[in-house]
Scaffold this active site. Structure first.
Site, short mmCIF file in Angstrom:
data_model
loop_
_atom_site.label_atom_id
_atom_site.label_comp_id
_atom_site.label_asym_id
_atom_site.label_seq_id
_atom_site.Cartn_x
_atom_site.Cartn_y
_atom_site.Cartn_z
N TYR A 269 0.81 -1.04 0.08
CA TYR A 269 -0.17 0.14 0.02
C TYR A 269 0.99 1.29 -0.05
CZ TYR A 269 -3.37 3.41 1.87
OH TYR A 269 -4.17 4.69 1.81
N TRP B 226 -5.91 0.86 10.17
CA TRP B 226 -6.05 0.94 8.53
C TRP B 226 -6.01 -0.37 8.12
CZ3 TRP B 226 -8.45 3.41 5.04
CH2 TRP B 226 -7.88 3.08 3.81
N GLU C 106 -11.77 5.96 4.39
CA GLU C 106 -11.30 6.68 5.68
C GLU C 106 -12.29 6.84 6.68
OE1 GLU C 106 -8.24 7.41 6.15
OE2 GLU C 106 -7.24 7.21 4.15
#
Length: 185
Positions: free
Chosen positions: A18, A48, A40
């Site tokens: 990522y 995350w 988000e």
């Protein structure tokens, strides 16, 4: 020898990929930025990595994050999503995604143009992770504008995370091999 990366990006192969391939790369397009805005928001209060690993299921559940498709979601769709173990089953966040899609449809210049209008000029990369801000004047202004337009789950911290992830700001630490390669595009 491995290149030097931001400290947060080294704990799992998922984070490495990522970080190296997506985080901080300029992203445009209404649906693409809507996806990131939604993810988000779903991340709020969670790690995350949880969202990153569930992203394929989120994409399937939310019609590829097509703004028009999500805006058309019914209460039955909300219940379907609440039963989907592949995603984060938080009613407020699911309903916020639908609300945000409807709000995005009302942005005259389009969501991408609106979000990018808050991108600050390039600045020096932070020296350390401790120097990476959680919010900025730009993310605070963006969050305020989005809320005024009817968006939900878009506070200044979420707005800044969106700006970081989509290349509106380059918050790779100065020693990271990606520093200076992200930035505004």
């Amino acid at each position: 020898m491995e290149p030097e990366r931001c400290g947060w990006a080294t704990s799992t192969p998922d984070y490495v990929a990522y970080h190296d391939e997506e985080w901080g790369v300029p992203l445009r397009g209404d649906d693409a930025l809507f996806e990131r805005l939604c993810l988000e928001a779903f991340q709020s209060g969670l790690s995350w990595i949880t969202i990153l690993r569930k992203r394929p299921a989120f994409r399937a559940a939310f019609a590829g994050f097509s703004i028009d498709a999500v805006a058309d979601f019914t209460d039955a769709d909300v219940e379907r999503l609440m039963a989907d173990a592949g995603i984060v089953r938080n009613r407020a966040k699911i309903e916020a995604a639908r609300r945000n899609a409807r709000a995005a449809q009302q942005v005259p210049q389009g969501l991408s143009e609106l979000l990018w209008s808050y991108a600050p000029p390039p600045r020096p990369n932070p020296a350390t992770l401790a120097d990476v801000p959680a919010t900025t004047p730009e993310s605070t202004a963006l969050a305020k504008d989005l809320k005024k337009r009817g968006f939900a789950f878009v506070g200044p911290t979420t707005a800044h995370a969106l700006m970081q992830a989509t290349g509106m700001v380059d918050d790779h630490v100065a020693t990271c091999f990606r520093a200076g390669l992200a930035g505004v595009g």
